[in-house]
Design an enzyme around this catalytic site. Structure first.
Site, PDB file in Angstrom:
ATOM      1  N   TYR A  64       0.960  -1.213  -0.039  1.00 51.34           N
ATOM      2  CA  TYR A  64      -0.066   0.116   0.070  1.00 51.34           C
ATOM      3  C   TYR A  64       0.892   1.029   0.207  1.00 51.34           C
ATOM      4  O   TYR A  64       1.691   1.268   0.867  1.00 51.34           O
ATOM      5  CB  TYR A  64      -0.734  -0.052   1.372  1.00 51.34           C
ATOM      6  CG  TYR A  64      -2.106  -1.377   1.340  1.00 51.34           C
ATOM      7  CD1 TYR A  64      -1.846  -2.150   1.624  1.00 51.34           C
ATOM      8  CD2 TYR A  64      -3.314  -0.765   0.992  1.00 51.34           C
ATOM      9  CE1 TYR A  64      -2.840  -3.417   1.700  1.00 51.34           C
ATOM     10  CE2 TYR A  64      -4.400  -1.680   0.942  1.00 51.34           C
ATOM     11  CZ  TYR A  64      -3.969  -2.986   1.246  1.00 51.34           C
ATOM     12  OH  TYR A  64      -4.961  -3.775   1.274  1.00 51.34           O
ATOM     13  N   PRO A  78     -12.513   0.439  -1.180  1.00 52.07           N
ATOM     14  CA  PRO A  78     -11.701  -1.042  -1.059  1.00 52.07           C
ATOM     15  C   PRO A  78     -10.356  -1.014  -0.231  1.00 52.07           C
ATOM     16  O   PRO A  78      -9.675  -2.083  -0.228  1.00 52.07           O
ATOM     17  CB  PRO A  78     -11.606  -1.482  -2.542  1.00 52.07           C
ATOM     18  CG  PRO A  78     -11.732  -0.301  -3.258  1.00 52.07           C
ATOM     19  CD  PRO A  78     -12.571   0.870  -2.354  1.00 52.07           C
ATOM     20  N   LYS A  98     -12.357  -4.820   3.131  1.00 49.09           N
ATOM     21  CA  LYS A  98     -13.574  -5.531   4.031  1.00 49.09           C
ATOM     22  C   LYS A  98     -14.726  -5.943   3.176  1.00 49.09           C
ATOM     23  O   LYS A  98     -15.541  -6.736   3.959  1.00 49.09           O
ATOM     24  CB  LYS A  98     -13.761  -4.384   5.072  1.00 49.09           C
ATOM     25  CG  LYS A  98     -12.642  -3.979   5.960  1.00 49.09           C
ATOM     26  CD  LYS A  98     -12.488  -5.149   6.916  1.00 49.09           C
ATOM     27  CE  LYS A  98     -11.370  -5.222   7.681  1.00 49.09           C
ATOM     28  NZ  LYS A  98     -10.683  -6.420   7.797  1.00 49.09           N
TER      29      LYS A  98
END
Ligand code: FAD
Length: 388
Positions: free
Chosen positions: A200, A292, A296
């Protein structure tokens, strides 16, 4: 026709609910507007929490996921040219599995059909009626004829744009919503994974996510203008943007490959409460949407129907409506925590065009705190693996 539970929508929520009801001897009919081939090919989620993996395994539909899914014990946060590992296993004792949603769908459709389940694809003109009576009905057209299902209960698992939520009068529900001023540009790439774990990345030009789907397919995303169009993005432009956003000083490189799918999705947080009106229940994206970033959405859909299937089991075995009466409150507790986590991840990792220089520094300080504090990293990891 008559059944005990009529289920609208054959996404993860509808199919898994039908499976869980079957395991308790409860009949259901699932109707779906799209074809089987279409639902089995639509690329969406890929991250399964430990609890979701355990549930699929315990209920006999996790075999292929265990064999083919990739178990991940951590993920990385990248910013300021460096990557920092969040050790999910070390911090929580739990992991996640990367296994594409359409593979979960294939497993669930196969299990329902093998058990003689009643699944109807390519229906149209779906409508719900009499939800305040003890025998609600669902009308639909299928193969040129009009049909009506009489049921004890109707469960709306038909996603955000379905017909179930609007069947609840607006005066009887509260809708909470935040629409983000950005979207995700997603690509599928033929190449080996660039990293064993998800990355990320936060960058001044915007967020990027490096993930995989299979050993030969990468799923990559980058923050974009939600009104942009894929035709504005040549492959070269996409690779330049991704390389810039994940640039780092430790020698790690992003693998390029043939891009075979491009798409843009908008980002919203949304909750409609309560998740029940009379004999109509909502589950999954029909009742709530998360951006997103927290991975979850599918996990919440699975968790909703797990709670609801137990409540329906209690009703049919003991005649008790207690579980049905508490379903919405119980499901919403988890939904709101996941909404919070998804909002937190989204806010921490995306670039907001209107952020002041001070706010940008705060965002970077927040990331620095997370990767340097075991307590903050543990909280993030607990939320990510769904350890609550
Ligand atoms: C790009 C992207 C990435 C994502 N990544 C992740 C992730 O990493 N992890 C994660 O957990 N979640 C992720 N999600 C979210 C996840 O895909 C959804 O939350 C999940 O699909 C919800 O399942 P559902 O069964 O509630 O709804 P859906 O999957 O939307 O299923 C609803 C079904 O109902 C059908 N339908 C609609 N209207 C009708 C009607 N009137 N009658 C009959 N059928 C109808 C639809 O065709 C559909 O098949 C992502 C989503 C997107 C878009």
């Amino acid at each position: 026709m008559r059944t005990q539970v009529a289920i609208i929508g054959a996404g993860p929520a509808g199919l898994f609910l039908s499976h869980l009801l079957h395991l308790q001897g409860i009949e259901s009919t699932v109707i779906e507007i799209r074809s089987r081939a279409d639902i089995e090919a639509t690329i969406r989620a890929g991250v399964l929490e430990q609890g979701t993996m355990d549930l699929l395994t315990e209920t006999g539909v996790g075999e292929r996921m265990r064999a083919e899914g990739a178990l991940h014990h951590g993920f990385e946060l990248a910013f300021g040219g460096r990557r920092h590992r969040i050790d999910l296993q070390g911090l929580t004792g739990k992991s996640i599995t990367v296994y594409p949603q359409h593979e979960v769908i294939k497993d669930l459709v196969a299990a329902r059909l093998a058990a003689g389940g009643d699944l109807r694809f390519e229906v149209s003109n779906v409508a719900v009626d009499r939800i305040d009576s003890s025998n609600p009905i669902v009308r639909f057209d299928h193969q040129g004829a009009s049909h009506q299902i009489e049921a004890d209960f109707v469960v709306g698992c038909d996603g955000f744009h379905g017909v179930s939520r609007p069947a609840i009068p607006a005066s009887l529900r509260e809708d909470y919503q935040r629409i983000y001023p950005f979207g995700w540009f997603g690509i599928l790439v033929e190449s080996a994974p660039s990293s064993d774990e998800l990355i990320y990345a936060q960058h001044d030009r915007g967020f990027a996510l490096i993930s995989t789907r299979t050993p030969t397919v990468q799923r990559l995303y980058f923050q974009c203008d939600p009104t942009d169009h894929v035709d504005n993005w040549s492959d070269d432009r996409i690779w330049n943007e991704l390389h810039t956003r994940v640039e780092n000083t430790d020698g790690w490189r992003l693998n390029e490959g043939k891009i075979f799918q491009k798409g843009i999705i908008g980002m919203r947080s949304f909750v409609s409460a309560p998740m029940r009106c009379g004999r109509l229940f909502l589950a999954g994206d029909a009742a709530h949407i998360v951006p997103p970033t927290g991975a979850k959405g599918m996990n919440l859909a699975i968790s909703d129907v797990n709670i609801l299937s137990k409540a329906l089991g209690q009703f049919y075995r003991q005649g008790s409506e207690q579980g049905l009466d508490t379903y919405s409150d119980e499901a919403l507790k988890r939904v709101w925590r996941a909404e919070y986590f998804s909002w937190y991840m989204t806010s921490m990792l995306h670039t907001f065009a209107d952020a002041t220089p001070f706010e940008r520094q705060m965002q970077r300080a927040q990331l620095d705190n997370v990767v340097n504090s075991r307590a903050l990293a543990t909280a993030l990891a607990e939320n990510y693996v769904g350890a609550f």
